[in-house]
Write an enzyme that holds these catalytic residues in place. Sequence first.
Site, short mmCIF file in Angstrom:
data_model
loop_
_atom_site.label_atom_id
_atom_site.label_comp_id
_atom_site.label_asym_id
_atom_site.label_seq_id
_atom_site.Cartn_x
_atom_site.Cartn_y
_atom_site.Cartn_z
N ASN A 66 0.83 -1.20 0.00
CA ASN A 66 0.00 0.00 0.00
C ASN A 66 0.87 1.25 0.00
O ASN A 66 2.07 1.20 0.25
CB ASN A 66 -0.92 0.01 1.22
CG ASN A 66 -2.10 -0.91 1.06
OD1 ASN A 66 -2.54 -1.20 -0.06
ND2 ASN A 66 -2.65 -1.39 2.17
N CYS A 75 -4.83 -7.93 -4.12
CA CYS A 75 -5.40 -6.73 -4.77
C CYS A 75 -5.97 -7.17 -6.10
O CYS A 75 -5.22 -7.57 -7.00
CB CYS A 75 -4.34 -5.65 -4.94
SG CYS A 75 -4.93 -4.22 -5.89
N GLU A 211 -10.16 1.77 1.47
CA GLU A 211 -9.17 0.69 1.54
C GLU A 211 -8.21 0.86 2.71
O GLU A 211 -7.75 1.96 3.00
CB GLU A 211 -8.37 0.61 0.23
CG GLU A 211 -9.20 0.15 -0.96
CD GLU A 211 -8.32 -0.30 -2.11
OE1 GLU A 211 -7.33 -1.03 -1.86
OE2 GLU A 211 -8.61 0.08 -3.25
N CYS A 220 -11.90 -1.02 -6.32
CA CYS A 220 -11.25 -2.05 -5.51
C CYS A 220 -11.79 -3.40 -5.97
O CYS A 220 -12.97 -3.70 -5.79
CB CYS A 220 -11.54 -1.83 -4.03
SG CYS A 220 -10.86 -3.12 -2.95
N GLY A 221 -10.92 -4.20 -6.60
CA GLY A 221 -11.35 -5.48 -7.15
C GLY A 221 -11.79 -6.48 -6.11
O GLY A 221 -12.86 -7.10 -6.24
#
Length: 281
Positions: A66, A75, A211, A220-221
């Site tokens: 991150n 991710c 997140e 965001c997957g």
Amino acid sequence: MLLEFTKMHGLGNDFMVVDLISQRAYLDTATIQRLADRHFGVGFDQLLIVEPPDVPEADFKYRIFNADGSEVEQCGNGVRCFARFVHERHLTNKTNITVQTKAGIVKPELGQNGWVRVNMGYPKFLPNEIPFVADEPEALYTLELANDQNISIDVVNMGNPHAVTIVPDVLTADVAGIGPQVELHKRFPERVNAGFMQVIDDKHVRLRVFERGVGETLACGTGACAAAVSGMRRGLLANSVEVELAGGKLQIEWQEGDVVWMTGPTTHVYDGRLDLRYFQG
């Protein structure tokens, strides 16, 4: 030393991608934070690292950091970009690859025009699998926030931890106020990603995600996977759902007891080179 990198994004969730198979570099927490700075560095939500795998069944090892320098397990938008990157860099000629992550194995499949379909693995729901502090598993949990405010959440692990709450309108949801409280709540010992989902109909939802270690992102997957699975478990959604995020749309598919499939686009923004000495302490 000069470090080659590629800037990519999946629906606006942006990444600095670095091949550490063809080149060598040491990137500590402080260096990653400096690189992530959008004014003085490259600027990104996450740093994606390509390394040789540690397990024989994988083609590559995929590490994710991150913007605050913390390493995370998974991710979803990143793995799509990762798959496109290794193929375009001729690190593999496969279109179906097997990738080792901290959360386990994922299997992206490259399609046409930068689209990638990914087997995201099995969702997990038990409190100890999130991890989440609870006396026993429940369909929904009540989370106590500041000022005597409570919200109802579902918890899902999609390789990283997610809390999902349903809201009447994502545009007016207090993501900036509630998101940090959920992320840092004492019942999530490893922190959590907070998803705010609006159900439009059984095949369409809107989603915003705060997140862990980043803040709110354009997409965001894994958050899209967690939200869709949560809605499916509650009987609110069909087995194939379009998840609309600020940066664009993902298609999520899931059958009870099976793996989750995510399909979405990738964008190659530019290739760059920098002198890493200027970013190291």
